[in-house]
Design an enzyme around this catalytic site. Structure first.
Site, PDB file in Angstrom:
ATOM      1  N   ARG A   1       0.808  -1.245   0.000  1.00 38.93           N
ATOM      2  CA  ARG A   1       0.000   0.000   0.000  1.00 38.93           C
ATOM      3  C   ARG A   1       0.830   1.279   0.000  1.00 38.93           C
ATOM      4  O   ARG A   1       0.332   2.347   0.313  1.00 38.93           O
ATOM      5  CB  ARG A   1      -0.988   0.019   1.166  1.00 38.93           C
TER       6      ARG A   1
ATOM      7  N   LYS B   1       3.377  11.823 -11.205  1.00 39.01           N
ATOM      8  CA  LYS B   1       2.589  10.963 -12.099  1.00 39.01           C
ATOM      9  C   LYS B   1       3.385   9.692 -12.306  1.00 39.01           C
ATOM     10  O   LYS B   1       4.533   9.740 -12.746  1.00 39.01           O
ATOM     11  CB  LYS B   1       2.396  11.644 -13.451  1.00 39.01           C
TER      12      LYS B   1
ATOM     13  N   GLU C   1      10.762  19.209 -24.316  1.00 34.43           N
ATOM     14  CA  GLU C   1       9.962  19.492 -23.111  1.00 34.43           C
ATOM     15  C   GLU C   1      10.416  20.822 -22.487  1.00 34.43           C
ATOM     16  O   GLU C   1       9.617  21.556 -21.905  1.00 34.43           O
ATOM     17  CB  GLU C   1      10.084  18.364 -22.084  1.00 34.43           C
TER      18      GLU C   1
ATOM     19  N   LYS D   1       7.776  23.696 -13.139  1.00 36.26           N
ATOM     20  CA  LYS D   1       6.899  22.547 -12.897  1.00 36.26           C
ATOM     21  C   LYS D   1       6.434  22.530 -11.438  1.00 36.26           C
ATOM     22  O   LYS D   1       5.280  22.206 -11.150  1.00 36.26           O
ATOM     23  CB  LYS D   1       7.591  21.233 -13.268  1.00 36.26           C
TER      24      LYS D   1
ATOM     25  N   GLU E   1      -4.048  17.449 -11.866  1.00 34.24           N
ATOM     26  CA  GLU E   1      -4.391  17.869 -13.222  1.00 34.24           C
ATOM     27  C   GLU E   1      -5.880  18.107 -13.439  1.00 34.24           C
ATOM     28  O   GLU E   1      -6.526  17.476 -14.269  1.00 34.24           O
ATOM     29  CB  GLU E   1      -3.861  16.859 -14.260  1.00 34.24           C
TER      30      GLU E   1
ATOM     31  N   ASN F   1       0.902  19.796 -21.312  1.00 36.70           N
ATOM     32  CA  ASN F   1       0.649  18.957 -22.483  1.00 36.70           C
ATOM     33  C   ASN F   1       0.620  19.733 -23.793  1.00 36.70           C
ATOM     34  O   ASN F   1       0.147  19.220 -24.809  1.00 36.70           O
ATOM     35  CB  ASN F   1      -0.662  18.191 -22.305  1.00 36.70           C
TER      36      ASN F   1
ATOM     37  N   HIS G   1       1.358  17.993 -26.944  1.00 38.19           N
ATOM     38  CA  HIS G   1       1.209  16.559 -26.689  1.00 38.19           C
ATOM     39  C   HIS G   1      -0.042  15.948 -27.314  1.00 38.19           C
ATOM     40  O   HIS G   1      -0.058  14.771 -27.641  1.00 38.19           O
ATOM     41  CB  HIS G   1       1.219  16.289 -25.185  1.00 38.19           C
TER      42      HIS G   1
ATOM     43  N   HIS H   1       0.878  12.681 -29.239  1.00 39.40           N
ATOM     44  CA  HIS H   1       0.407  11.333 -28.903  1.00 39.40           C
ATOM     45  C   HIS H   1      -0.144  10.621 -30.135  1.00 39.40           C
ATOM     46  O   HIS H   1       0.019   9.409 -30.290  1.00 39.40           O
ATOM     47  CB  HIS H   1      -0.644  11.401 -27.788  1.00 39.40           C
TER      48      HIS H   1
ATOM     49  N   HIS I   1       9.667  10.234 -27.763  1.00 40.64           N
ATOM     50  CA  HIS I   1       8.549  11.062 -27.298  1.00 40.64           C
ATOM     51  C   HIS I   1       8.840  12.554 -27.525  1.00 40.64           C
ATOM     52  O   HIS I   1       8.017  13.280 -28.077  1.00 40.64           O
ATOM     53  CB  HIS I   1       8.281  10.764 -25.829  1.00 40.64           C
TER      54      HIS I   1
HETATM   55  N1  LIG Z   1       5.592  11.062 -15.048  1.00 43.27           N
HETATM   56  C1  LIG Z   1       5.682  12.122 -15.798  1.00 43.27           C
HETATM   57  O1  LIG Z   1       5.294  13.228 -15.395  1.00 43.27           O
HETATM   58  C2  LIG Z   1       6.292  12.002 -17.148  1.00 43.27           C
HETATM   59  C3  LIG Z   1       6.578  13.155 -17.885  1.00 43.27           C
HETATM   60  C4  LIG Z   1       7.199  13.006 -19.119  1.00 43.27           C
HETATM   61  C5  LIG Z   1       7.504  11.737 -19.591  1.00 43.27           C
HETATM   62  N2  LIG Z   1       7.202  10.641 -18.855  1.00 43.27           N
HETATM   63  C6  LIG Z   1       7.536   9.290 -19.324  1.00 43.27           C
HETATM   64  O2  LIG Z   1       8.948   9.209 -19.442  1.00 43.27           O
HETATM   65  C7  LIG Z   1       9.282   8.232 -20.420  1.00 43.27           C
HETATM   66  C8  LIG Z   1      10.360   8.786 -21.310  1.00 43.27           C
HETATM   67  O3  LIG Z   1      11.487   9.055 -20.520  1.00 43.27           O
HETATM   68  P1  LIG Z   1      12.946   9.140 -21.128  1.00 43.27           P
HETATM   69  O4  LIG Z   1      12.926  10.008 -22.322  1.00 43.27           O
HETATM   70  O5  LIG Z   1      13.845   9.452 -20.012  1.00 43.27           O
HETATM   71  O6  LIG Z   1      13.173   7.674 -21.724  1.00 43.27           O
HETATM   72  P2  LIG Z   1      13.854   6.348 -21.132  1.00 43.27           P
HETATM   73  O7  LIG Z   1      13.642   6.207 -19.694  1.00 43.27           O
HETATM   74  O8  LIG Z   1      13.409   5.228 -22.013  1.00 43.27           O
HETATM   75  O9  LIG Z   1      15.405   6.619 -21.404  1.00 43.27           O
HETATM   76  C9  LIG Z   1      15.864   6.744 -22.723  1.00 43.27           C
HETATM   77  C10 LIG Z   1      17.037   5.815 -23.012  1.00 43.27           C
HETATM   78  O10 LIG Z   1      18.214   6.344 -22.430  1.00 43.27           O
HETATM   79  C11 LIG Z   1      18.843   5.356 -21.609  1.00 43.27           C
HETATM   80  N3  LIG Z   1      19.519   6.099 -20.563  1.00 43.27           N
HETATM   81  C12 LIG Z   1      18.985   6.653 -19.460  1.00 43.27           C
HETATM   82  N4  LIG Z   1      19.903   7.372 -18.809  1.00 43.27           N
HETATM   83  C13 LIG Z   1      21.041   7.270 -19.497  1.00 43.27           C
HETATM   84  C14 LIG Z   1      22.341   7.811 -19.345  1.00 43.27           C
HETATM   85  N5  LIG Z   1      22.625   8.657 -18.365  1.00 43.27           N
HETATM   86  N6  LIG Z   1      23.301   7.486 -20.256  1.00 43.27           N
HETATM   87  C15 LIG Z   1      22.988   6.679 -21.307  1.00 43.27           C
HETATM   88  N7  LIG Z   1      21.790   6.157 -21.515  1.00 43.27           N
HETATM   89  C16 LIG Z   1      20.817   6.451 -20.626  1.00 43.27           C
HETATM   90  C17 LIG Z   1      17.713   4.477 -21.167  1.00 43.27           C
HETATM   91  O11 LIG Z   1      18.169   3.219 -20.742  1.00 43.27           O
HETATM   92  C18 LIG Z   1      16.888   4.420 -22.445  1.00 43.27           C
HETATM   93  O12 LIG Z   1      17.437   3.489 -23.338  1.00 43.27           O
HETATM   94  C19 LIG Z   1       7.996   7.911 -21.153  1.00 43.27           C
HETATM   95  O13 LIG Z   1       7.559   6.642 -20.746  1.00 43.27           O
HETATM   96  C20 LIG Z   1       7.022   8.989 -20.695  1.00 43.27           C
HETATM   97  O14 LIG Z   1       5.688   8.529 -20.664  1.00 43.27           O
HETATM   98  C21 LIG Z   1       6.610  10.751 -17.651  1.00 43.27           C
HETATM   99 ZN   LIG Z   2       6.079  14.840 -22.691  1.00 44.02          ZN
END
Ligand SMILES: NC(=O)c1ccc[n+]([C@@H]2O[C@H](COP(=O)([O-])OP(=O)(O)OC[C@H]3O[C@@H](n4cnc5c(N)ncnc54)[C@H](O)[C@@H]3O)[C@@H](O)[C@H]2O)c1
Ligand SMILES: [Zn+2]
Length: 348
Positions: A110, A132, A174, A214, A224, A232, A235, A239, A252
């Site tokens: 939990r 989130k 972003e 943020k 939200e 967004n 976005h 999407h 993304h």
């Molecule tokens: N919760 C939220 O508010 C929020 C906001 C925006 C995005 N997201 C989510 O975040 C995700 C995208 O995140 P992301 O762009 O970080 O992608 P990711 O986590 O897939 O990382 C991108 C790639 O980089 C690699 N990587 C990470 N750190 C590294 C480093 N220091 N050196 C080398 N490689 C590295 C990872 O292993 C991966 O292959 C999506 O799933 C999206 O939905 C969430």
């Molecule tokens: Zn985004």
């Protein structure tokens, strides 16, 4: 080390920006990561952590594994490590790891504490802050999850040194989104900063600025119901681009860059943006190699895909657009379908 407070009544916490400090825990800790990130940065993290027990949980790398099956694997490993309700889960990685780590922590017995240590630019400026959490399923992205705030976030831009440049660029989308919506001076900074030298200071600065922006948005609207939707911008379109291209072709952030250009086309049509400002935003995206034009094949199909978005409620499509100038936003759910279709037709 800069400290930025996220003010949320019972769930307040700090985001620390700068060299990762030593972290001491009175109870068990588990670190969630993937092989790639762990190979690069786990050693550094382990040198900084003191805890009675530290377990490592590794999941396969990539958005494709951001699903409930992986959450089950994470939970199993948490049980195998005998984590209890006083334990802490640390997410070391990009947004995929922090989204899954936060979700797993929110449902393990939990809810236990979790900490984000983001290692991508996108996770530093966006995903790691705000609570989130969640995973994807066959019906779409991030459709299963919870609002669950971390206890702390540590953004050390030294981790970004190993990040592929394509991932850095995607994170910039972003950053530009935040600037266009909330802060003209920040936008000018992005446009004018000399990118030819050492960029460490630049990344610290933009992480700082984005986290502050943020923090203020999340403090006003944690779940939200209002202003948080402004994050967004671009976005709604992105999407659809991601879905239509099978979630593999574009990162993304790259889709967000294209989505911003589309949103601006709509804003131009509605006289919410001047051509001059639209061009400035496009040039800023181009500066970070993000100004791609996505060719819409079928405007009707693109429009219908908007309805699949979580953000569209009661069949009304919500568009987040600049409001007259850079640094100002509006939310509009009253735009005639014919106007939007016409703009989409123009993007063929
Ligand atoms: N919760 C939220 O508010 C929020 C906001 C925006 C995005 N997201 C989510 O975040 C995700 C995208 O995140 P992301 O762009 O970080 O992608 P990711 O986590 O897939 O990382 C991108 C790639 O980089 C690699 N990587 C990470 N750190 C590294 C480093 N220091 N050196 C080398 N490689 C590295 C990872 O292993 C991966 O292959 C999506 O799933 C999206 O939905 C969430
Ligand atoms: Zn985004």
């Amino acid at each position: 080390m800069q400290e930025i407070k996220i003010n949320l009544k019972d769930n307040s916490y700090s985001v620390f920006i700068g060299d990762l400090k030593n972290l001491e825990f009175g109870s068990k800790v588990a670190i969630l990561s993937n092989q790639k990130v762990a190979g690069l940065h786990l050693k550094t993290l382990l040198e900084r952590i003191k805890a009675p027990q530290i377990s490592i949980i590794s999941v396969p790398d990539g958005e494709a594994y951001k699903n409930l099956k992986t959450i089950e694997q994470i939970l199993e490993q948490m049980f195998c490590s005998y984590l209890d309700r006083k334990s802490t889960l640390i997410a070391l990685g990009g947004g995929v790891i922090s989204d899954m780590g936060g979700f797993a922590a929110s449902i393990y017995e939990r809810g236990i504490d979790f900490i984000n240590i983001p290692t991508t630019l996108l996770a530093c400026v966006d995903a790691s802050v705000g609570g989130k959490t969640g995973v994807n399923n066959a019906f779409g992205k991030n459709l299963i999850g919870s609002f669950y705030q971390p206890r702390a976030v540590y953004c050390d831009s030294a981790f970004l040194a190993t990040l592929p440049s394509r991932e850095l660029r995607a994170g910039m989308a972003e950053v530009i989104k935040m600037a266009v919506m909330f802060d003209k001076d920040f936008f000018d900074y992005l446009v004018n900063f000399d990118l030819s030298g050492d960029l460490a200071g630049f990344y610290d600065e933009i992480i700082n600025k984005c986290v502050r922006l943020k923090a203020s948005v999340v403090a006003q609207d944690e779940k939200e119901n209002g202003v948080r939707a402004v994050l967004n911008y671009g976005h709604t379109f992105a999407h659809v681009i991601e879905r239509q291209s099978g979630y593999g072709e574009f990162l993304h952030g790259e889709a967000v860059g294209m989505g911003i250009i589309m949103a601006n086309e709509l804003a131009l049509r509605l006289n919410l943006l001047s051509l001059d400002d639209a061009n400035k935003i496009k040039a800023c995206l181009a500066r970070f190699n993000l100004a791609l034009n996505y060719k819409i094949k079928d405007a009707n199909a693109f429009y219908n895909a908007f309805y699949l978005d979580k953000k569209s409620a009661n069949n009304k499509i919500k568009f987040i657009l600049p409001n007259g100038k850079i640094g100002s936003y509006c939310l509009r759910d009253d735009i005639d379908k014919s106007v939007v279709l016409d703009v989409l037709q123009g993007l063929k």
